[in-house]
Design an enzyme around this catalytic site. Structure first.
Site, mmCIF file in Angstrom:
data_model
loop_
_atom_site.group_PDB
_atom_site.id
_atom_site.type_symbol
_atom_site.label_atom_id
_atom_site.label_comp_id
_atom_site.label_asym_id
_atom_site.label_seq_id
_atom_site.Cartn_x
_atom_site.Cartn_y
_atom_site.Cartn_z
ATOM 1 N N SER A 141 0.890 -1.200 -0.009
ATOM 2 C CA SER A 141 0.102 -0.099 -0.035
ATOM 3 C C SER A 141 0.818 1.257 0.019
ATOM 4 C CB SER A 141 -0.996 -0.061 1.250
ATOM 5 O OG SER A 141 -1.295 1.248 1.501
ATOM 6 N N TYR A 154 -2.590 -0.352 10.314
ATOM 7 C CA TYR A 154 -2.409 -0.945 9.043
ATOM 8 C C TYR A 154 -1.136 -0.604 8.308
ATOM 9 C CZ TYR A 154 -4.038 -1.013 4.150
ATOM 10 O OH TYR A 154 -4.142 -1.532 2.836
#
Ligand code: NAP
Length: 244
Positions: A141, A154
């Site tokens: 990501s 995350y």
């Protein structure tokens, strides 16, 4: 001209980026093995790919279970006789501020996003070594490069995926390729897992400029299509209209 046909296993193929990647790689002529927990979705995708002339099979997969991932990789290998590419894509993103103390959600992100990728490596690396080569595509990501509020855990999991990918690349004996693909905001079901009301609301504005999942699939297809001596290490794909 079609690429050399490869056997590609994809985790998290039941929606979003994994599903789009399956469609794209099948259209490129590769043979697919699809995994996720929602097998009704996988079966529908398999049927769609086969009706379009492609080759796909699926097996229920929970990446948090190392034995399950081993069985998934073994089934792909049994079916097709080899495994050229493992796309470690399955992931979850229940964002929240740390002081919300959602310890169970932190654990789930670590289990799926970090342990899931490690389980994939543990299952597929011996197969790739034995057959003389292979390719890991690990989906991280933009959160693997920078941290933002509500995304501490995350981002930690995605920094971990980046670190594991780089370590795996450095330890490669020259035959295993490693590609880290890091999407910016992309259309998928990922934000549906956010239980914190403020984080959920903030995500709505952030996701207004989301890329289609096919844009990330195209980046993965590019890395897969390179000749064996070319190892595309990192690809970051953001919407043009997004600063993050
Ligand atoms: N969309 C974005 O904006 C974005 C941005 C950066 C990075 N990413 C990354 O892209 C990857 C794919 O996410 P997405 O955006 O496509 O979201 P998505 O639509 O929610 O897809 C996530 C996939 O992961 C699977 N999954 C979740 N837990 C699993 C488990 N325990 N075992 C096996 N499969 C599991 C889900 O399948 P089941 O629920 O059927 O098991 C689903 O197929 C993730 O790693 C995510 O972190 C996405």
């Amino acid at each position: 001209m079609r690429n050399e046909t490869k056997v590609v296993a994809i985790t998290g193929a039941s929606s979003g980026i994994g599903e789009a990647t399956a469609r794209r790689l099948a259209a490129d002529g590769h043979r697919l093995f699809l995994g996720a927990r929602r097998t009704d979705r996988l079966d529908a995708l398999r049927r769609e790919i086969e009706e379009a002339g492609g080759t796909a099979a699926f097996q229920r997969l929970d990446v948090t279970d190392a034995a399950d991932v081993r069985a998934f990789v073994a089934a792909a290998h049994d079916l097709y006789g080899r495994l050229d590419v493992l796309v470690n894509n399955a992931g979850v993103m229940p964002l929240s501020p740390l002081d919300a103390l959602k310890v169970g959600e932190w654990d789930r992100m670590i289990d799926v996003n970090v342990r899931g990728v490690l389980h994939g490596i543990a299952a597929a690396l011996p197969v790739m070594r034995a057959q003389g080569g292979g390719h890991f595509v690990n989906v991280a990501s933009v959160g693997a490069y920078e941290v933002s509020p509500t995304a501490a855990v995350y981002c930690a999991t995605k920094y971990a995926v980046r670190a594991m990918s780089e370590g795996l690349r450095q330890e490669s004996d020259g035959s295993v390729r490693v590609t880290l693909v890091s999407p910016g905001v992309t259309e998928s079901e990922l934000a549906e897992g956010i239980s914190d009301p403020a984080a959920r609301e903030a995500m709505k504005a952030y996701r207004a400029v989301a890329l289609p999942a096919s844009a990330i699939a195209a980046a993965i297809a590019y890395a897969v299509a390179q000749p064996a001596e070319v190892d595309v290490n990192e690809i970051v794909v953001r919407p043009t209209a997004s600063a993050q």
